[in-house]
Design an enzyme around this catalytic site. Structure first.
Site, PDB file in Angstrom:
ATOM      1  N   GLY A  29       0.832  -1.203   0.000  1.00 16.53           N
ATOM      2  CA  GLY A  29       0.000   0.000   0.000  1.00 16.53           C
ATOM      3  C   GLY A  29       0.861   1.245   0.000  1.00 16.53           C
ATOM      4  O   GLY A  29       2.059   1.175  -0.268  1.00 16.53           O
ATOM      5  N   ASN A  30       0.244   2.381   0.242  1.00 13.24           N
ATOM      6  CA  ASN A  30       1.020   3.626   0.348  1.00 13.24           C
ATOM      7  C   ASN A  30       0.363   4.554   1.362  1.00 13.24           C
ATOM      8  O   ASN A  30      -0.696   4.252   1.904  1.00 13.24           O
ATOM      9  CB  ASN A  30       1.182   4.279  -1.027  1.00 13.24           C
ATOM     10  CG  ASN A  30      -0.140   4.740  -1.596  1.00 13.24           C
ATOM     11  OD1 ASN A  30      -0.764   5.667  -1.098  1.00 13.24           O
ATOM     12  ND2 ASN A  30      -0.591   4.070  -2.655  1.00 13.24           N
TER      13      ASN A  30
END
Ligand code: C5P
Length: 223
Positions: A29-30
């Site tokens: 993810g980020n």
């Protein structure tokens, strides 16, 4: 629907990160919070637009007065976006993962008895902004992208404007010292065909409001 300068205008906004699964319990993810994208969706709805917000996994509540579609992966986000067309305006504010895990496993990966770490293989994700910009007759009249850069902000953003085929790029500095990621403020440059506007450091809500009014200005001029 509300009255306002965007009454009758259909607006699509993507927001938040995407999660790309490694296995059923792990993902890549980020750090996107979705604050800016959600604020833009809210501002457009306040000006009377018929808004569809496509959101990756965020900690924010669904904004009122719009349709919200929740997705996880870039592929799901693209599918949802294409399923919404035709749209008058698309604002792609999501921090879409550039890569998906091509060897994601259906079952949870187990530790290897020999202590060997697994290899994660990546494959490019579809580019939602570029895809919407290329849509020919189904292309939204106005397509807006973001460029989150940590250095040479304008230079990289101008190149992105060309490459993606969108109408505007909202460029912002997301270097750690800027405090943009997860924070409430943003300082942006708006890149259009006619040049660059430098906006002062204002809240993400104010960036959203100013952008929504600018969108209303250009859409009013082109039926
Ligand atoms: O290439 P980069 O990720 O820096 O471009 C950022 C812009 O492109 C943002 O507007 C983002 O929402 C959009 N984008 C997208 N799909 C991708 C990658 C980026 O819509 N796969």
């Amino acid at each position: 629907l509300a009255a306002g300068p965007l009454k009758g205008v259909k607006a699509l906004v993507t927001s938040g990160p995407t999660y790309e699964p490694i296995d059923p319990v792990r993902f890549i993810g980020n750090r996107s919070s979705g604050k800016q994208g959600h604020a833009i969706a809210t501002a457009l709805a306040r000006l009377g637009a018929d808004v569809t917000l496509i959101s990756g996994p965020v900690k924010l509540a669904d904004p009122a007065n719009m349709r919200v579609i929740h997705v996880e992966t870039a592929r799901e986000m693209l599918g949802a976006a294409l399923g919404c067309l035709p749209m008058d305006v698309a604002v792609c504010a999501a921090a879409v993962a550039d890569w998906t895990v091509s060897n994601a496993s259906k079952e949870k990966r187990k530790k290897d008895a020999s202590g060997q770490a697994p290899l994660i293989e990546l494959a490019a994700n579809p580019d939602i902004l570029a895809t919407l910009s290329e849509k020919g007759s189904a292309r939204p009249r106005l397509v807006v992208g973001f460029a989150a850069e940590t250095e040479k902000v304008l230079e990289h953003a101008r190149a992105k404007h060309q490459r993606k085929g969108c109408d505007w790029i909202v460029a912002n500095d997301v270097s750690p010292q800027s405090g943009t990621f997860g924070g409430d403020f943003n300082s942006i440059h708006l890149i259009t065909a006619s040049g660059v506007e430098d906006w002062p450091r204002i809240t993400k809500a104010d960036v959203a409001e100013r952008l929504a009014w600018k969108i209303a200005d250009v859409l009013k001029g082109s039926p």
